[in-house]
Each structure stands twice: as structure tokens, then as C-alpha cells.
Design an enzyme around this catalytic site. Structure first.
Site, PDB file in Angstrom:
ATOM      1  N   GLU A 291       0.842  -1.208   0.000  1.00 29.25           N
ATOM      2  CA  GLU A 291       0.000   0.000   0.000  1.00 29.25           C
ATOM      3  C   GLU A 291       0.870   1.249   0.000  1.00 29.25           C
ATOM      4  O   GLU A 291       0.557   2.232  -0.671  1.00 29.25           O
ATOM      5  CB  GLU A 291      -0.961   0.005   1.188  1.00 29.25           C
ATOM      6  CG  GLU A 291      -1.846  -1.242   1.330  1.00 29.25           C
ATOM      7  CD  GLU A 291      -2.588  -1.657   0.069  1.00 29.25           C
ATOM      8  OE1 GLU A 291      -2.796  -0.809  -0.826  1.00 29.25           O
ATOM      9  OE2 GLU A 291      -2.963  -2.854  -0.033  1.00 29.25           O
ATOM     10  N   HIS A 294       2.164   1.988  -3.465  1.00 24.80           N
ATOM     11  CA  HIS A 294       1.156   2.571  -4.361  1.00 24.80           C
ATOM     12  C   HIS A 294       1.256   4.095  -4.410  1.00 24.80           C
ATOM     13  O   HIS A 294       0.775   4.704  -5.352  1.00 24.80           O
ATOM     14  CB  HIS A 294      -0.256   2.207  -3.896  1.00 24.80           C
ATOM     15  CG  HIS A 294      -0.811   0.948  -4.494  1.00 24.80           C
ATOM     16  ND1 HIS A 294      -0.720   0.645  -5.832  1.00 24.80           N
ATOM     17  CD2 HIS A 294      -1.526  -0.071  -3.932  1.00 24.80           C
ATOM     18  CE1 HIS A 294      -1.339  -0.516  -6.062  1.00 24.80           C
ATOM     19  NE2 HIS A 294      -1.823  -0.976  -4.930  1.00 24.80           N
TER      20      HIS A 294
HETATM   21  N1  BES Z   1      -6.110  -1.271  -4.162  1.00 18.12           N
HETATM   22  C1  BES Z   1      -6.165  -2.505  -3.473  1.00 18.12           C
HETATM   23  C2  BES Z   1      -7.354  -2.646  -2.587  1.00 18.12           C
HETATM   24  C3  BES Z   1      -8.670  -2.845  -3.291  1.00 18.12           C
HETATM   25  C4  BES Z   1      -8.923  -3.973  -3.973  1.00 18.12           C
HETATM   26  C5  BES Z   1      -9.661  -1.934  -3.236  1.00 18.12           C
HETATM   27  C6  BES Z   1     -10.152  -4.168  -4.583  1.00 18.12           C
HETATM   28  C7  BES Z   1     -10.854  -2.109  -3.858  1.00 18.12           C
HETATM   29  C8  BES Z   1     -11.127  -3.238  -4.531  1.00 18.12           C
HETATM   30  C9  BES Z   1      -4.921  -2.706  -2.609  1.00 18.12           C
HETATM   31  O1  BES Z   1      -3.808  -2.027  -3.030  1.00 18.12           O
HETATM   32  C10 BES Z   1      -4.582  -4.170  -2.682  1.00 18.12           C
HETATM   33  O2  BES Z   1      -4.201  -4.614  -3.715  1.00 18.12           O
HETATM   34  N2  BES Z   1      -4.746  -4.889  -1.584  1.00 18.12           N
HETATM   35  C11 BES Z   1      -4.544  -6.307  -1.519  1.00 18.12           C
HETATM   36  C12 BES Z   1      -3.315  -6.686  -0.756  1.00 18.12           C
HETATM   37  C13 BES Z   1      -2.050  -6.597  -1.526  1.00 18.12           C
HETATM   38  C14 BES Z   1      -0.864  -6.949  -0.667  1.00 18.12           C
HETATM   39  C15 BES Z   1      -2.030  -7.445  -2.771  1.00 18.12           C
HETATM   40  C16 BES Z   1      -5.752  -6.857  -0.809  1.00 18.12           C
HETATM   41  O3  BES Z   1      -6.500  -6.085  -0.232  1.00 18.12           O
HETATM   42  O4  BES Z   1      -5.932  -8.071  -0.822  1.00 18.12           O
HETATM   43 ZN    ZN Z   2      -2.719  -2.853  -4.592  1.00 17.96          ZN
END
Ligand code: BES
Ligand code: ZN
Length: 850
Positions: A291, A294
Site C-alpha cells: 500500500e 502505491h
Molecule cells: N487497491 C487494493 C485494494 C482494493 C482492492 C480496493 C479491490 C478495492 C477493490 C490494494 O492495493 C490491494 O491490492 N490490496 C490487496 C493486498 C495486496 C498486498 C495485494 C488486498 O487487499 O488483498
Molecule cells: Zn494494490
């Protein structure tokens, strides 16, 4: 609330919005059932716009009033938004809307969790907060005033003012609405600070519920490490005065990168040695990094539209994997990622939900936050880096940041920086973004007169909507070993670009053994007839740690498949090979532990189906049990010594070194419990002083049909800790025998602590139900029915989490006709549910179309 009629959105239909947003002012008057949002948005018509329709997204909003340039207007409202006449040039749009956060159970937009207000706007949640062009290519600065009777009031950017009952924030960096965030609650901060490379001071805060203060230290350290790493490795500096993270219990995903105000699922940030496992710590470190990263790959440079999601997610997953490899063990990280890719992405890519890394259409974007976009998306970046080399990769990234800062970009922009830096034509490589399906690479070998030749042919299977594909550009890393195990040719990357292509290596003294697809250089399935002798040779000698592990995995697969289909006994060469690795004290314990893991039952089912054999889940389960028993017996003499060698005397640290030891120690305990009736595990459970060891012992006991007393003790000990109780729910289902799985899961859903509207708790029971292969696919079909019942119940409450869990059924066509019929009944039952969400409708219909 009923969704609007499903509509398919296409990449090819992209059109820019006709207006720029110059600035956004928002005022929130917080109240649980009637929060008022007053917006003042300055627009300007784009002089060259093709599309001059003024449409603002808005869903489930009560419009109180709207104005343009101060004059009240009466806009046209639809289920999805608002339109109205607008003046030429610049104008100010104002709206006052009312929403009901307390009843927002979908956890999208502004909602409440334990009395705390929280937002989740990605991908299209901002439209549930106010009327706005809710698309990532519309970027603007935001000023936000939060009025509310709560001690902590947060939004994006820097704090500009605060007083009794209010706080004001300003985010100077233009951003799309999906990065908007607001948090308000009775929270406590764990604070620290970071000095950036250019000497700027940044305040860091991790906000948690009172009582969770003791679980913040690790997350904070991970944040500081990430900030430093991104400066050192990518030259990226943080760009605000504060960086806030908030932990929330009710959250659909793991975490979210809102500008300057990341929101985390509690499970993805809170940890203490007593309550979190080594695995939890490692995941938390990776998610914090993800995060945080990002901020540059996603926020400063964002996506033009949601089809470009892999632009930020694939790249950021790749970056967080690099980070983890640097701060922990690179081979262990790589092996873990490949296990995960094969377990989650391969089934997706080879089933009804297959889609390209950059999809070309969707109904509900939330359904495309997939293993393909994320994990295959990251693999594509790894391949690109391998093909252009580290130096060119670094230059291309510098160019990307310089050229596109502040923009909303596409995959074309991304590839162009690589083309410009290297002068290479990447048009064939680009097929990785548009062709779905896991390529199969067939290997044929030749040997004559000191020349070894490798002929590689590729085949990309048909996937839904995509037939007859073109050959891709596949980097295949290869090294050669001589008969005594020495490396006679170092790793080199062969570039497979044709359907069939030969490569030769001359000047060799003897026929070598090839180590192919080192480091898993491409996300493909290798079809290579390797004798067991050769596998055993690679297991003993390969200098590439990934392929050495891979040899063990292949041997395990071969013996398991022979046990399943021919009733064979466990192969001695596999057992011997694993034993000698376990004995090798020069090898990292974490790496040795990985050698103990067998291919998953689901993976074996997939391989059988691939070979035209209908998988029998019970036979697969039995083979695994038999092989583990044989491993335990075969290693019997080594186990006690190895177990005591893996003891950690120092104070608990969740680092690679200690967790590696605990991981191997736990693997050994697991095997020992099959031999000693649980004596050692009971002793270990009683003296465990951290969650890793406590859970390892409990798992070993339960798997051996024991440990009921410990299980009850565990519950009373941890009753007050929701994250530990999630584990308590989960482990019972994942460790249940096949004929008990459904019964155990069903009972747990009646437990007073089964708060099913909280996604973590829902997933703690129904996730493991779907993952317990033999239990889920029990011939009586009861598990299918139980899962379907709960999905139907959750759908009206939380469509996003429901839809994501439908993928449990994606492999249904692998199984026999009886099971397919049982699953079809459930899929059709879900599909026929009145008012089924758009999210779940899309998933079920794609799965049914298989
Ligand atoms: N941007 C995403 C979170 C997200 C995902 C928001 C789908 C809305 C809809 C965040 O950066 C993300 O990818 N989170 C992952 C964890 C990451 C370590 C791969 C998650 O939440 O599983
Ligand atoms: Zn992500």
C-alpha cells in the site's frame, strides 16, 4: 438495494470525460443514519472535448439540493447518476446529499464499523458518497472538512485546521476519487516519524481501537522500512507531511492505498507475538509495503480506466515482492509466490473465469481484482525485467516516473518507456496483457557430438471468448549441469518467440542435465518428460534454489499421481531425496520446510484433469495422508534431533531467520505427531509462548484426530481477541476430515461468535470450507449446499465479498458427472435468487457458462 440492470463495459469504448475538475471542496456532517455531504466542485469544459454531456455518477444518494454557480437547479436523476445543463467554460457545481453509513453493510462508500466511520472508494465507491465523475482519469485536489463529535477526524493529505468537533484537511496532489478517504472515530494513535532522503520530516500514525495499542509496533517498523526501501531502490520519496494508517475490523479486502490515509483490515496490520503467527507478520510487512508503494505506482501515476488495473496492481505486487525478497529470503519468497500462483491463478486462467491481465470487458469491476490481474500481472513485469536487464529496467522506471507523474496512464504508456529505453519492439511481448490462458511449453532434448539441443514449443489454450492464439514472447531461463553435478553452463535466458524453436549448446564433454525455467522465469506450464533419476539428480545438485525445490515438488507430484491412479507405493527416490535435504544443515531451515510441503489436493486434481483423468477427491486425500505417514516413518530417526535443532532460545522476533526455524520445527512436529500419538505436540502446546508455536502444535494435534481439550482451552484463552478467534474458527474447518468438514463448518455457523456480516468472520468458516478439497467435494454434495446457502444469505448484505467467494466453484468441470450435477444445482439456485447483486450475477453466470 437493487442494482441497475447489468451492463457490459468495454475497453474499446473508452472516451475521456468532457470536463476537468479544478478543485473539490467537501464538508461532511457526520451522523450514523443521516450524514450530510456538501460538495463544491469547480469544473471547466475541455476545449477539444468530443463528449460534452455532463454526467456525474451517484448511487443510493438522497439529493437535498444542487446548484450551478450559486443558482439552485433541478438535475435529472437516474439510478446511476445525475445530468444537467451546464454553462460554457468554468463553473461551480454544488450539491448537498444525505447518506446512511450505519446501514451500509456492503462496506463500499462511507460506512460504520464498531462506531467508527470509514470509507472504501476503490473502485467505484465514491459515487455512494456524493455526485462526482467517479472515474480514475479525472484527477483533482481535495479540501475536506469533517464535522463530527469524535476525537479523531481524518482525511487525505495534510491537516490544515482542527478544533472542537471538526478537522480540515487539504491534499495538494491531484487524485482520482477512488483514492479519497475519511475516517472518524474514537481511536488511539501509535506514532513515529520518518525523515525522508531530502530531509523532510513526516509524521507517521497508526490509528487503532483502544485496546489494540500493543499490536502496532511491527506495522510501524514495516512502514519505515518500506519508505526507506522505496527511496533506496526506486528513488521514490514520500510527498506529504503525514502518513496515516487506520485499522478497521469490517473490510472487504486486505488494505487500501488512499492518499496519505491507508485503511487496513485489522487482520492485515495488527500483530503481536502472542496473537499473530510468523506468516501473519510476513503478510503484514508485505501489505504495508504494497500500500505504501502505491503512493508512486497507483497514486502519483494512476490508471486511465479500470481495464488498466494491472498497471498499478501488477507493478505494485512486483515491487512488494522485490521488497520482501530483499528483507527476507529471495528463494523462499519466490517459491511461496509460485505456490500461490499455481494454487490461485492457474485455476483461474484455465477455467471459466479466465481473462487477460488487461481484461477487455466487465460488468462489475470489483470482480476483476483477481489473481490474474495481480499475480500474473506481477509475473509479466518480472519477465520484462528479465528480458531488458536490471539496468534498463531501472532506467525505464525513472523515465516512467518522470514522464507520467500526475497522469492517468495505460499499459501502452508503460510499455513505451521500455521501448524508448531499450529500442526493443515489445509488440509481441504485449500479448501477455491481452491473451488469457496459461501457456504450455513443451520441451524436447537432443544430444550428439558434444552439442546439447533444446527444442521448445508453445501452445496457449483457448479460453472463454478467445480462440486460436498467437505465440508469445517467453523468457525461459536455463542452466546446464554436468554428470558430477557441476554447473557447466550458467543460467541464460532463452527467448522463445516462435511456436517451436530450437536452442543449442556446444562444446560439452558429456550429456548435461538441463535445469529449465529457473526462478520460474515465466508463468507457464512446462511439459517435460523428466525421468525420476534426473529429478532426483536435480534435487541433489541444482544450483538454482527454485528449481531444486521444483524437482522435489515434481517428484512428490509423480509419486502422488502414481499412488492415486495406480495404487502405487510411495516412491523411495522421493522419500530419500527429501530426507537428504532435511538432513542438510547448510540449507536454510525455511527452505527445507518448503520441501516438506506436498502439492495441494486441488493442484493434483487439476493435473489429473489435465491428463484426462477424472479426479477422485477422496483418493487424492488418502494419497496425501499415506505419503505423509511414509515421510514420517522414513525420517523417523532424524525428527527428534531436527526438532530440537530448530528450537529458538532468543526473544521472539518474526524475522526470516527465526520464522524459518519455527517453520521447519513445525513441519517436523506435524510428522512426529503421526508417530507418537501426540505426546510431543501436547507438550509443545502447553509451553508455547507465541501464536506460531501454539497454532502449530494445535494443528498437529487436530490433524491427528486429537486436541479437543486444547481447542476448547484455546477458545477460552482468546475469546476476547477477534483476530485469534478468526483462526479458531478457520482451523477447525481446514483440519477436519473429509466426512466431518461440512458438519463442523455448519456447527460453527451456529456459534454465537459467528458474526457473519463481518467479512473476516464469514471468510474464517466458509473460506476453509471451500479450501478443504476433499471435504468441500464430499460426494454427498452437502458442502456445496452449505456454501451456496451462505452466499445467498450474504449477497444482499455484501455483494463484493459474496462474489469473490463464488470462485470456489470455478473448477467444477474437472469433477465427475455426479458432482457436476450437484454443483450445477447450487449454481442455478444462486442464479435464481431474486434481486441477486450484479457482482454475484456476473460471477455465477460466467462459471455456469463453462
Ligand atoms: N487497491 C487494493 C485494494 C482494493 C482492492 C480496493 C479491490 C478495492 C477493490 C490494494 O492495493 C490491494 O491490492 N490490496 C490487496 C493486498 C495486496 C498486498 C495485494 C488486498 O487487499 O488483498
Ligand atoms: Zn494494490
Amino acid at each position: 438495494m437493487r442494482d441497475a440492470a447489468p451492463q457490459t463495459i468495454y475497453l474499446k469504448d473508452y472516451t475521456p470525460f468532457g470536463f476537468d475538475v479544478l478543485e473539490v471542496h467537501l464538508i461532511f456532517d457526520l451522523a450514523p443514519n443521516a450524514t450530510r455531504i456538501t460538495s463544491r466542485i469547480r469544473f471547466t469544459a475541455k476545449p477539444d472535448a468530443e463528449n460534452r454531456d455532463f454526467f456525474l455518477h451517484g448511487e443510493q444518494l438522497k439529493l437535498i439540493r444542487a446548484k450551478i454557480d450559486g443558482e439552485e437547479i433541478t438535475p435529472t436523476l437516474t439510478e446511476t447518476g445525475l445530468t444537467c445543463e451546464v454553462p460554457e467554460g468554468d463553473f461551480t457545481f454544488e450539491a448537498e446529499v444525505e447518506i446512511d453509513p450505519a446501514n451500509n453493510t456492503a462496506l463500499e462508500g462511507l460506512y460504520m464499523s464498531n462506531g467508527m466511520y470509514c470509507t472504501q472508494c476503490e473502485a467505484e465507491g465514491f459515487r455512494k458518497i456524493t455526485y462526482y465523475p467517479d472515474r480514475p482519469d479525472v484527477m483533482s485536489t481535495f479540501t475536506v472538512r469533517v464535522n463530527g463529535d469524535l476525537p479523531v477526524l481524518l482525511s487525505n493529505g495534510n491537516p490544515v485546521d482542527q478544533g472542537e468537533g471538526f478537522a480540515e484537511w487539504h491534499d495538494p496532489w491531484p487524485k482520482p476519487a477512488y483514492l479519497f478517504a475519511l475516517v472518524a472515530g474514537d481511536l488511539v494513535a501509535h506514532s513515529d516519524h520518518f525523515t525522508t532522503i531530502s530531509g523532510r520530516e513526516v509524521d507517521l500514525n497508526l490509528y487503532v481501537r483502544p485496546g489494540d495499542e500493543g499490536k502496532c509496533a511491527f506495522g510501524m517498523e514495516a512502514l519505515k522500512k518500506s519508505m526507506k526501501w522505496d527511496e533506496d531502490v526506486y528513488g521514490r520519496e514520500y510527498d506529504l507531511d503525514v502518513f496515516n494508517i487506520v485499522a478497521v475490523d469490517d473490510f472487504n479486502m486486505g488494505a487500501m492505498e488512499n492518499k496519505g490515509l491507508n485503511v487496513f483490515n485489522s487482520s492485515a496490520v495488527l500483530a503481536s507475538p502472542e496473537t499473530a503467527t510468523d506468516g501473519n507478520f510476513e503478510r503484514i510487512e508485505a501489505i504495508i509495503a504494497h500500500e505504501y508503494f502505491h503512493n508512486w505506482t497507483g497514486n502519483r501515476i494512476t490508471c486511465r480506466d479500470w481495464f488498466q488495473l494491472c498497471l498499478k496492481e501488477g507493478l505494485t505486487v512486483f515491487r512488494d515482492a522485490q521488497f520482501t525478497s530483499d528483507v527476507r529470503s529471495a528463494p523462499v519468497k519466490r517459491i511461496g509466490d509460485v505456490i500461490d500462483l499455481r494454487a490461485r491463478q492457474f485455476p483461474e486462467d484455465n477455467g471459466p473465469l479466465a481473462h487477460p491481465v488487461r481484461p477487455e470487458s466487465f460488468q462489475e469491476i470489483n470482480n476483476f481484482y483477481t489473481a490474474t490481474v495481480y499475480e500474473k500481472g506481477a509475473e509479466v513485469i518480472g519477465m520484462l525485467k528479465r528480458l531488458v536487464g536490471d539496468q534498463a529496467y531501472a532506467e525505464a522506471l525513472d523515465l516512467y516516473f518522470a514522464r507520467h507523474d500526475g497522469q492517468a496512464c495505460t499499459i501502452e504508456d508503460w510499455l513505451k518507456v521500455f521501448e524508448d529505453v531499450t529500442d526493443r519492439d515489445l509488440s509481441q511481448f504485449k500479448l501477455w496483457y491481452s491473451q488469457a490462458g496459461t501457456p504450455r511449453v513443451k520441451v524436447e532434448e537432443g544430444w550428439s557430438d558434444g552439442t546439447y539441443s533444446l527444442t521448445l514449443s508453445q501452445n496457449i489454450p483457448d479460453t472463454p471468448g478467445q480462440l486460436g492464439k498467437q505465440p508469445m514472447h517467453i523468457p525461459v531461463a536455463v542452466g546446464l549441469l554436468g554428470p558430477n553435478g557441476d554447473e557447466v553452463r550458467e543460467t541464460q535466458t532463452l527467448e522463445l518467440t516462435e511456436a517451436r524453436q530450437s536452442f543449442s549448446f556446444d562444446g560439452l564433454a558429456a550429456k548435461p542435465t538441463a535445469s529449465i525455467l529457473r526462478e520460474f522465469s515465466a508463468p507457464v506450464i512446462l511439459e517435460h518428460d523428466v525421468s525420476r533419476d534426473e529429478q532426483a539428480f536435480l534435487l541433489a545438485h541444482d544450483t538454482d534454489p527454485f528449481n531444486r525445490w521444483s524437482a522435489a515438488r515434481d517428484l512428490a507430484t509423480q509419486t502422488l499421481l502414481a499412488m492415486i491412479t495406480e495404487n502405487a507405493a510411495p516412491h523411495a527416490d522421493y522419500l530419500d531425496g527429501v530426507l537428504s535435504v532435511l538432513r542438510d544443515d547448510d540449507l536454510d531451515p525455511a527452505y527445507r520446510a518448503l520441501m516438506l510441503w506436498l502439492p495441494t489436493q486441488s493442484e493434483l486434481a487439476g493435473m489429473l484433469a489435465d491428463r484426462g483423468v477424472t479426479p477422485d477427491p477422496m483418493a487424492i486425500w488418502t494419497a496425501g495422508e499415506t505419503l505423509r505417514q511414509a515421510m514420517a516413518q522414513h525420517a523417523q530417526d532424524l525428527l527428534p534431533r531436527l526438532h530440537s535443532q530448530m528450537k529458538v532460545d532468543a526473544t521472539y522476533r518474526p524475522d526470516a531467520e527465526q520464522s524459518g526455524k519455527r517453520s521447519l520445527g513445525s513441519g517436523v512436529l506435524f510428522l512426529t505427531t503421526r508417530l507418537d500419538g501426540g505426546t510431543l505436540a501436547k507438550r509443545e502446546y502447553a509451553k508455547a509462548d507465541n501464536m506460531t508455536l501454539q497454532l502449530a502444535a494445535l494443528n498437529a494435534l487436530l490433524r491427528a484426530g486429537q486436541g479437543q481439550e486444547e481447542l476448547a482451552g484455546f477458545y477460552s484463552q482468546w475469546q476476547a481477541d477477534r483476530l485469534v478467534i478468526d483462526k479458531w474458527f478457520g482451523l477447525q474447518v481446514s483440519l477436519a476430515d473429509p466426512d466431518q468438514t461440512c458438519i463442523v463448518a455448519q456447527k460453527l455457523t451456529e456459534h454465537p461468535d459467528f458474526h457473519w456480516k463481518t467479512p473476516n468472520r464469514f471468510r474464517s468458516v466458509l473460506g476453509p470450507l471451500a479450501m478443504n478439497h476433499a471435504g468441500f467435494h464430499h460426494a454427498d454434495g452437502k458442502s456445496y449446499e452449505l456454501l451456496a446457502d451462505w452466499l445467498m444469505r450474504l449477497d444482499p448484505v455484501n455483494p463484493q465479498t459474496t462474489a469473490r467467494m463464488c470462485s470456489a466453484f470455478q473448477t467444477w468441470k474437472r469433477y465427475d458427472a455426479d458432482r457436476q450435477a450437484l454443483i450445477r444445482v447450487q449454481l442455478e439456485r444462486i442464479a435464481a435468487t431474486p434481486d441477486l447483486s450484479r457482482d454475484t450475477t456476473e460471477m455465477i453466470s460466467r462459471i455456469l457458462d463453462a
